[in-house]
Design a protein around this motif. Structure first.
Motif, PDB file in Angstrom:
ATOM      1  N   ASN A  66       0.869  -1.175   0.000  1.00  0.00           N
ATOM      2  CA  ASN A  66       0.000   0.000   0.000  1.00  0.00           C
ATOM      3  C   ASN A  66       0.903   1.221   0.000  1.00  0.00           C
ATOM      4  O   ASN A  66       1.562   1.509   0.990  1.00  0.00           O
ATOM      5  CB  ASN A  66      -0.911   0.024   1.236  1.00  0.00           C
ATOM      6  CG  ASN A  66      -1.931  -1.084   1.197  1.00  0.00           C
ATOM      7  OD1 ASN A  66      -2.782  -1.102   0.330  1.00  0.00           O
ATOM      8  ND2 ASN A  66      -1.829  -2.025   2.117  1.00  0.00           N
ATOM      9  N   VAL A  67       0.947   1.920  -1.130  1.00  0.00           N
ATOM     10  CA  VAL A  67       1.761   3.124  -1.252  1.00  0.00           C
ATOM     11  C   VAL A  67       0.804   4.301  -1.328  1.00  0.00           C
ATOM     12  O   VAL A  67      -0.128   4.298  -2.125  1.00  0.00           O
ATOM     13  CB  VAL A  67       2.663   3.067  -2.508  1.00  0.00           C
ATOM     14  CG1 VAL A  67       3.431   4.362  -2.685  1.00  0.00           C
ATOM     15  CG2 VAL A  67       3.616   1.879  -2.425  1.00  0.00           C
ATOM     16  N   GLN A  68       1.037   5.292  -0.481  1.00  0.00           N
ATOM     17  CA  GLN A  68       0.154   6.455  -0.436  1.00  0.00           C
ATOM     18  C   GLN A  68       0.984   7.722  -0.499  1.00  0.00           C
ATOM     19  O   GLN A  68       2.068   7.789   0.074  1.00  0.00           O
ATOM     20  CB  GLN A  68      -0.695   6.438   0.832  1.00  0.00           C
ATOM     21  CG  GLN A  68      -1.572   5.206   0.919  1.00  0.00           C
ATOM     22  CD  GLN A  68      -2.454   5.194   2.151  1.00  0.00           C
ATOM     23  OE1 GLN A  68      -2.449   6.117   2.952  1.00  0.00           O
ATOM     24  NE2 GLN A  68      -3.226   4.139   2.309  1.00  0.00           N
ATOM     25  N   ILE A  69       0.461   8.728  -1.179  1.00  0.00           N
ATOM     26  CA  ILE A  69       1.099  10.027  -1.264  1.00  0.00           C
ATOM     27  C   ILE A  69       0.156  11.039  -0.614  1.00  0.00           C
ATOM     28  O   ILE A  69      -1.016  11.125  -0.977  1.00  0.00           O
ATOM     29  CB  ILE A  69       1.394  10.417  -2.727  1.00  0.00           C
ATOM     30  CG1 ILE A  69       2.314   9.367  -3.367  1.00  0.00           C
ATOM     31  CG2 ILE A  69       2.003  11.818  -2.804  1.00  0.00           C
ATOM     32  CD1 ILE A  69       2.527   9.561  -4.848  1.00  0.00           C
ATOM     33  N   TRP A  70       0.691  11.774   0.365  1.00  0.00           N
ATOM     34  CA  TRP A  70      -0.100  12.732   1.146  1.00  0.00           C
ATOM     35  C   TRP A  70       0.529  14.111   1.032  1.00  0.00           C
ATOM     36  O   TRP A  70       1.707  14.248   0.717  1.00  0.00           O
ATOM     37  CB  TRP A  70      -0.135  12.300   2.617  1.00  0.00           C
ATOM     38  CG  TRP A  70      -0.902  11.039   2.819  1.00  0.00           C
ATOM     39  CD1 TRP A  70      -0.466   9.760   2.594  1.00  0.00           C
ATOM     40  CD2 TRP A  70      -2.243  10.920   3.254  1.00  0.00           C
ATOM     41  NE1 TRP A  70      -1.462   8.863   2.872  1.00  0.00           N
ATOM     42  CE2 TRP A  70      -2.571   9.554   3.290  1.00  0.00           C
ATOM     43  CE3 TRP A  70      -3.216  11.843   3.630  1.00  0.00           C
ATOM     44  CZ2 TRP A  70      -3.813   9.085   3.674  1.00  0.00           C
ATOM     45  CZ3 TRP A  70      -4.455  11.375   4.022  1.00  0.00           C
ATOM     46  CH2 TRP A  70      -4.747  10.008   4.033  1.00  0.00           C
ATOM     47  N   ALA A  74       0.048  15.845   6.016  1.00  0.00           N
ATOM     48  CA  ALA A  74      -0.436  14.460   6.131  1.00  0.00           C
ATOM     49  C   ALA A  74      -1.920  14.399   6.474  1.00  0.00           C
ATOM     50  O   ALA A  74      -2.375  13.474   7.130  1.00  0.00           O
ATOM     51  CB  ALA A  74       0.395  13.673   7.148  1.00  0.00           C
ATOM     52  N   ASN A  75      -2.693  15.376   5.980  1.00  0.00           N
ATOM     53  CA  ASN A  75      -4.135  15.350   6.234  1.00  0.00           C
ATOM     54  C   ASN A  75      -4.960  15.363   4.947  1.00  0.00           C
ATOM     55  O   ASN A  75      -6.176  15.423   4.996  1.00  0.00           O
ATOM     56  CB  ASN A  75      -4.549  16.513   7.148  1.00  0.00           C
ATOM     57  CG  ASN A  75      -4.244  17.877   6.558  1.00  0.00           C
ATOM     58  OD1 ASN A  75      -3.801  17.988   5.420  1.00  0.00           O
ATOM     59  ND2 ASN A  75      -4.455  18.913   7.348  1.00  0.00           N
ATOM     60  N   GLU A  76      -4.301  15.321   3.783  1.00  0.00           N
ATOM     61  CA  GLU A  76      -5.002  15.219   2.512  1.00  0.00           C
ATOM     62  C   GLU A  76      -4.329  14.182   1.632  1.00  0.00           C
ATOM     63  O   GLU A  76      -3.153  14.312   1.304  1.00  0.00           O
ATOM     64  CB  GLU A  76      -5.014  16.555   1.762  1.00  0.00           C
ATOM     65  CG  GLU A  76      -5.956  17.577   2.335  1.00  0.00           C
ATOM     66  CD  GLU A  76      -6.140  18.770   1.403  1.00  0.00           C
ATOM     67  OE1 GLU A  76      -5.857  18.652   0.197  1.00  0.00           O
ATOM     68  OE2 GLU A  76      -6.573  19.817   1.903  1.00  0.00           O
ATOM     69  N   ALA A  77      -5.098  13.159   1.243  1.00  0.00           N
ATOM     70  CA  ALA A  77      -4.573  12.144   0.332  1.00  0.00           C
ATOM     71  C   ALA A  77      -4.467  12.742  -1.067  1.00  0.00           C
ATOM     72  O   ALA A  77      -5.316  13.517  -1.489  1.00  0.00           O
ATOM     73  CB  ALA A  77      -5.494  10.930   0.312  1.00  0.00           C
ATOM     74  N   ASP A  92      -7.968  17.827  -3.752  1.00  0.00           N
ATOM     75  CA  ASP A  92      -8.407  18.487  -2.535  1.00  0.00           C
ATOM     76  C   ASP A  92      -9.035  17.485  -1.562  1.00  0.00           C
ATOM     77  O   ASP A  92     -10.087  17.719  -0.980  1.00  0.00           O
ATOM     78  CB  ASP A  92      -9.373  19.627  -2.869  1.00  0.00           C
ATOM     79  CG  ASP A  92      -9.557  20.605  -1.724  1.00  0.00           C
ATOM     80  OD1 ASP A  92      -8.714  20.621  -0.802  1.00  0.00           O
ATOM     81  OD2 ASP A  92     -10.557  21.336  -1.739  1.00  0.00           O
ATOM     82  N   ASN A  93      -8.368  16.350  -1.419  1.00  0.00           N
ATOM     83  CA  ASN A  93      -8.760  15.266  -0.505  1.00  0.00           C
ATOM     84  C   ASN A  93     -10.073  14.582  -0.882  1.00  0.00           C
ATOM     85  O   ASN A  93     -10.687  13.892  -0.080  1.00  0.00           O
ATOM     86  CB  ASN A  93      -8.810  15.742   0.946  1.00  0.00           C
ATOM     87  CG  ASN A  93      -8.531  14.613   1.924  1.00  0.00           C
ATOM     88  OD1 ASN A  93      -7.743  13.717   1.642  1.00  0.00           O
ATOM     89  ND2 ASN A  93      -9.191  14.633   3.057  1.00  0.00           N
ATOM     90  N   SER A  94     -10.532  14.789  -2.084  1.00  0.00           N
ATOM     91  CA  SER A  94     -11.757  14.144  -2.568  1.00  0.00           C
ATOM     92  C   SER A  94     -11.387  13.210  -3.721  1.00  0.00           C
ATOM     93  O   SER A  94     -10.796  13.651  -4.711  1.00  0.00           O
ATOM     94  CB  SER A  94     -12.738  15.216  -3.047  1.00  0.00           C
ATOM     95  OG  SER A  94     -13.872  14.626  -3.627  1.00  0.00           O
ATOM     96  N   ARG A  95     -11.722  11.929  -3.579  1.00  0.00           N
ATOM     97  CA  ARG A  95     -11.360  10.965  -4.625  1.00  0.00           C
ATOM     98  C   ARG A  95     -12.066  11.327  -5.922  1.00  0.00           C
ATOM     99  O   ARG A  95     -13.255  11.601  -5.956  1.00  0.00           O
ATOM    100  CB  ARG A  95     -11.743   9.547  -4.207  1.00  0.00           C
ATOM    101  CG  ARG A  95     -11.220   8.515  -5.209  1.00  0.00           C
ATOM    102  CD  ARG A  95     -11.583   7.122  -4.858  1.00  0.00           C
ATOM    103  NE  ARG A  95     -13.012   6.951  -5.074  1.00  0.00           N
ATOM    104  CZ  ARG A  95     -13.729   5.965  -4.564  1.00  0.00           C
ATOM    105  NH1 ARG A  95     -13.166   5.073  -3.806  1.00  0.00           N
ATOM    106  NH2 ARG A  95     -15.019   5.889  -4.804  1.00  0.00           N
ATOM    107  N   LYS A  96     -11.308  11.321  -7.015  1.00  0.00           N
ATOM    108  CA  LYS A  96     -11.852  11.657  -8.328  1.00  0.00           C
ATOM    109  C   LYS A  96     -11.814  10.477  -9.289  1.00  0.00           C
ATOM    110  O   LYS A  96     -12.631  10.390 -10.186  1.00  0.00           O
ATOM    111  CB  LYS A  96     -11.085  12.830  -8.954  1.00  0.00           C
ATOM    112  CG  LYS A  96     -11.180  14.101  -8.135  1.00  0.00           C
ATOM    113  CD  LYS A  96     -12.619  14.544  -7.998  1.00  0.00           C
ATOM    114  CE  LYS A  96     -12.749  15.760  -7.114  1.00  0.00           C
ATOM    115  NZ  LYS A  96     -14.132  16.098  -6.846  1.00  0.00           N
ATOM    116  N   LEU A  97     -10.848   9.553  -9.110  1.00  0.00           N
ATOM    117  CA  LEU A  97     -10.708   8.430 -10.034  1.00  0.00           C
ATOM    118  C   LEU A  97     -10.235   7.213  -9.267  1.00  0.00           C
ATOM    119  O   LEU A  97      -9.413   7.326  -8.359  1.00  0.00           O
ATOM    120  CB  LEU A  97      -9.673   8.784 -11.118  1.00  0.00           C
ATOM    121  CG  LEU A  97      -9.441   7.740 -12.186  1.00  0.00           C
ATOM    122  CD1 LEU A  97      -9.326   8.414 -13.535  1.00  0.00           C
ATOM    123  CD2 LEU A  97      -8.226   6.905 -11.908  1.00  0.00           C
TER     124      LEU A  97
END
Length: 168
Positions: A66-70, A74-77, A92-97
């Motif tokens: 699990n690789v994540q970029i923040w 560290a409060n917005e994916a 803006d921390n809202s999933r789009k795709l």
């Protein structure tokens, strides 16, 4: 033998048979680099306005199930990558795709600039686009039919909602 370095009576650095051990943080001032590899393969550094990881000799790989970029706080994916699962992109921390096993899911609208097309089919023969003035739906190959199916009526209307053609 081993070498040990102390600061204020606390061991900070030591050598061992397989390398070194550091206790505490290591600081490099701006424009100084941590250089890895016998050919200076990877550089990690800060120029004072941002940090960089630079790969000089090929592909830079990030490995993890699990690789994540923040963002910095560290409060917005920004992006999430899951092994044998989805890739998710955020604005803006809202999933789009999000990728799925059978395709791609958009959580909102798809916007294309004028004259950019949505092309479907292995021959890219079904197209939707807007050229800045007019909108088009095209079936561009010489063979095959163009069907519009509906469980109810099909109506073609003008901008004033006046029905020009009604089938059903």
């Amino acid at each position: 033998g081993a070498v040990e370095l102390y600061y204020d009576n606390s061991k900070k650095f030591e050598t061992i048979a397989s390398g070194t051990i550091t206790s505490g943080h290591s600081y490099l001032l701006d424009n100084n680099k941590l250089i890895l590899g016998s050919s200076d393969d990877v550089e990690i550094y800060s120029g004072g306005e941002g940090g960089k990881i630079h790969c000089n000799t090929g592909v830079l790989e990030l490995e993890g199930d699990n690789v994540q970029i923040w963002n910095h706080a560290a409060n917005e994916a920004m992006a999430k990558f899951t092994v044998n699962g989805s890739v998710e992109l955020f604005y803006d921390n809202s999933r789009k795709l999000r990728t799925l096993s059978n395709g791609v899911e958009l959580d909102n609208n798809l916007y294309l600039l004028d004259s950019k097309e949505i092309r479907l089919g292995s021959g890219e023969d079904f197209r939707f686009y807007h050229n800045g003035q007019h909108s088009y739906i095209q079936h561009t190959q010489g063979s095959g039919n163009f069907f519009i199916d509906s469980a109810a009526n099909i109506a073609l209307r003008t901008a004033t909602d006046e029905t020009s053609i009604n089938c059903g």
